[in-house]
Design a protein around this motif. Structure first.
Motif, PDB file in Angstrom:
ATOM      1  N   THR A 114     -51.802  -0.548 -33.615  1.00  0.00           N
ATOM      2  CA  THR A 114     -50.478  -0.499 -33.658  1.00  0.00           C
ATOM      3  C   THR A 114     -50.261  -1.831 -34.503  1.00  0.00           C
ATOM      4  OG1 THR A 114     -50.071   0.553 -31.579  1.00  0.00           O
ATOM      5  CG2 THR A 114     -48.277  -0.920 -32.263  1.00  0.00           C
ATOM      6  N   TYR A 115     -49.379  -1.598 -35.450  1.00  0.00           N
ATOM      7  CA  TYR A 115     -48.691  -2.428 -36.331  1.00  0.00           C
ATOM      8  C   TYR A 115     -47.073  -2.455 -36.096  1.00  0.00           C
ATOM      9  CZ  TYR A 115     -47.654  -5.724 -40.177  1.00  0.00           C
ATOM     10  OH  TYR A 115     -47.186  -6.813 -40.757  1.00  0.00           O
ATOM     11  N   LYS A 116     -46.623  -3.672 -35.547  1.00  0.00           N
ATOM     12  CA  LYS A 116     -45.362  -3.656 -35.494  1.00  0.00           C
ATOM     13  C   LYS A 116     -44.476  -4.159 -36.805  1.00  0.00           C
ATOM     14  CE  LYS A 116     -45.494  -3.805 -30.486  1.00  0.00           C
ATOM     15  NZ  LYS A 116     -44.679  -4.678 -29.341  1.00  0.00           N
ATOM     16  N   PHE A 117     -43.848  -3.545 -37.475  1.00  0.00           N
ATOM     17  CA  PHE A 117     -43.071  -4.219 -38.669  1.00  0.00           C
ATOM     18  C   PHE A 117     -42.095  -4.798 -38.380  1.00  0.00           C
ATOM     19  CE2 PHE A 117     -44.956  -0.162 -40.181  1.00  0.00           C
ATOM     20  CZ  PHE A 117     -45.589  -0.368 -41.141  1.00  0.00           C
ATOM     21  N   ASN A 118     -41.289  -4.714 -37.351  1.00  0.00           N
ATOM     22  CA  ASN A 118     -40.209  -5.595 -36.590  1.00  0.00           C
ATOM     23  C   ASN A 118     -40.051  -4.976 -35.132  1.00  0.00           C
ATOM     24  OD1 ASN A 118     -38.290  -3.056 -36.744  1.00  0.00           O
ATOM     25  ND2 ASN A 118     -38.280  -3.370 -39.011  1.00  0.00           N
ATOM     26  N   GLU A 119     -38.760  -5.389 -34.805  1.00  0.00           N
ATOM     27  CA  GLU A 119     -38.686  -5.275 -33.175  1.00  0.00           C
ATOM     28  C   GLU A 119     -38.316  -3.629 -33.053  1.00  0.00           C
ATOM     29  OE1 GLU A 119     -35.386  -7.509 -31.929  1.00  0.00           O
ATOM     30  OE2 GLU A 119     -36.587  -9.487 -31.951  1.00  0.00           O
ATOM     31  N   LYS A 120     -37.947  -3.141 -34.166  1.00  0.00           N
ATOM     32  CA  LYS A 120     -37.571  -1.523 -33.960  1.00  0.00           C
ATOM     33  C   LYS A 120     -38.607  -0.556 -34.299  1.00  0.00           C
ATOM     34  CE  LYS A 120     -32.334  -1.793 -34.456  1.00  0.00           C
ATOM     35  NZ  LYS A 120     -32.211  -0.986 -33.274  1.00  0.00           N
ATOM     36  N   THR A 121     -39.457  -0.849 -35.195  1.00  0.00           N
ATOM     37  CA  THR A 121     -40.389   0.313 -35.983  1.00  0.00           C
ATOM     38  C   THR A 121     -41.690  -0.233 -35.920  1.00  0.00           C
ATOM     39  OG1 THR A 121     -38.671   0.248 -37.604  1.00  0.00           O
ATOM     40  CG2 THR A 121     -40.896   1.107 -38.320  1.00  0.00           C
ATOM     41  N   ALA A 122     -42.720   0.695 -35.373  1.00  0.00           N
ATOM     42  CA  ALA A 122     -44.298   0.457 -35.172  1.00  0.00           C
ATOM     43  C   ALA A 122     -44.912   1.679 -35.768  1.00  0.00           C
ATOM     44  CB  ALA A 122     -44.750   0.226 -33.712  1.00  0.00           C
ATOM     45  N   PHE A 123     -46.049   1.383 -36.506  1.00  0.00           N
ATOM     46  CA  PHE A 123     -46.766   2.463 -36.797  1.00  0.00           C
ATOM     47  C   PHE A 123     -47.991   2.420 -36.071  1.00  0.00           C
ATOM     48  CE2 PHE A 123     -50.734   3.113 -39.671  1.00  0.00           C
ATOM     49  CZ  PHE A 123     -50.604   4.611 -39.755  1.00  0.00           C
ATOM     50  N   ASN A 124     -48.565   3.721 -35.373  1.00  0.00           N
ATOM     51  CA  ASN A 124     -49.704   3.696 -34.751  1.00  0.00           C
ATOM     52  C   ASN A 124     -50.504   4.906 -35.407  1.00  0.00           C
ATOM     53  OD1 ASN A 124     -48.132   2.445 -32.093  1.00  0.00           O
ATOM     54  ND2 ASN A 124     -46.789   3.959 -32.525  1.00  0.00           N
TER      55      ASN A 124
END
Length: 380
Positions: free
Chosen positions: A303-313
């Protein structure tokens, strides 16, 4: 009679009447003091004391709406696997609405913390399965209400209905919706379980389990699961092993979690199980604790969290039966508690013409599938 006498007489009359009324007045009882709900912060946010008791209660859950398209993106809503994998067909019209209600309680006793947990699911959507297998195909309607969790725990001892420690203790693969395209476990079971904390980041579990469905124990000998975990600031390493008393087979999984940075986390999990006695009875030796094809299976992703709202899994997986899968999604939290996830899934079944995990009704003319799913979820 002069004016002075008249005024004095009137005043005396008023005083007499007032005194009579005061003597006849009804005394109103004092109201009972209000008993307000008290916040209980011992077990985390959301708990409150049940009035008149020392028990803390929390009520929560979620509402989830799924829209599936293609093949891999259409969950059957029961087994949580792509429906083409178990011989079923929703094509592009899969929809499912789920309401999950959870309750948690906690209370301190002389023998340790007494806890309970329940989870009940109510669902409405396209029924699982074609007419041939007892389903109503494309028609939407209410589905079976399921009790997914109901356990009591005192100190480290837990009894009741839970997900097997073989899955729950080690973890559920990645943060993708379709994390079971290559299945890593079959979850529901009744348990008699003991959890312990050895300190210094080391925890463990021993669980006696009944099994599920056709994998329910057929004697007084339970399935047995044991696990150990070491957790540090860098991540964790976990191992579990299970003995299937029906087939007398042994299966194990090892998992590594790594916190690469504040934004990036990775995991890798591998499983291996014997098939000496189960090959002749279960397709590809698939049992309670080895639902994948062949002896081994692997899962990896992150998982990579771009910011507090958006994550790529993302998650990739494969097994010994030449099955491969890839899933990736973007999860966006619109407001706290409400998340929309859009996912794309691909899978390849190397022995798609052979018996599947649910019987010999797979489609031999199809080996590759692609699909997607959009999920709207409100947690509370």
């Amino acid at each position: 009679m002069n004016i002075k006498s008249l005024l004095l007489g009137s005043a005396a009359a008023v005083i007499a009447v007032s005194g009579a009324r005061a003597a006849d007045a009804v005394t109103v009882a004092e109201p009972e003091p209000a008993e307000y709900v008290k916040i209980c912060d011992v077990y985390g946010a959301g708990y409150f004391y049940i009035p008149g008791t020392e028990t803390c209660l929390r009520i929560g859950g979620y509402l989830r709406y799924d829209i599936g398209v293609g093949d891999s993106g259409t969950l059957d809503g029961v087994n949580n696997v792509p429906d083409h994998q178990d011989g079923r067909d929703h094509d592009t019209y899969y929809k499912n609405m789920r309401f999950t209600l959870r309750t948690y309680t906690g209370q301190e006793t002389e023998l340790g913390t007494l806890k309970t947990f329940t989870e009940t699911r109510f669902q409405f959507g396209n029924s699982s399965g074609d007419y041939e297998f007892g389903g109503s195909g494309w028609q939407a309607g209410n589905k079976t209400t399921t009790l997914n969790f109901a356990w009591i725990q005192l100190g480290g001892l837990r009894v009741g209905k839970d997900e097997t420690a073989y899955d729950q203790f080690i973890g559920y693969a990645g943060n993708v919706i379709q994390d079971t395209i290559i299945p890593y476990g079959i979850k529901d079971t009744n348990v008699v379980q003991y959890n312990f904390d050895a300190g210094n980041g080391i925890t463990g579990v021993v669980s006696l389990e009944e099994g599920t469905g056709v994998n329910t124990i057929d004697s007084y000998v339970p399935h047995v699961v044991g696990g150990l975990k070491y957790k540090g600031d860098w991540g964790a390493i976990t191992g579990v092993a299970a003995y299937d008393s029906n087939y007398e087979e042994v299966t194990g999984k090892v998992r590594l979690d790594v916190n690469v940075s504040k934004e990036l986390t990775l995991f890798f999990m591998g499983g291996y199980g014997t098939t000496d006695n189960s090959d002749d009875f279960a397709p590809s030796g698939r049992t309670q604790y080895k639902p994948w094809g062949g002896n081994w299976a692997v899962w990896g992703g992150g998982t990579y969290k771009f910011n507090e709202k958006t994550a790529f899994n993302v998650q990739a997986s494969a097994d010994d039966d030449k099955n491969y899968a890839l899933a990736a999604n973007v999860a966006y939290t619109i407001v706290p508690g409400f998340t929309v996830t859009t996912e794309v899934d691909w899978d390849h079944y190397g022995n798609f013409g052979n018996p599947s995990i649910y019987g010999n009704f797979t489609k031999a003319d199809k080996k590759d599938s692609i699909g997607g799913i959009v999920r709207f979820q409100r947690n509370f």
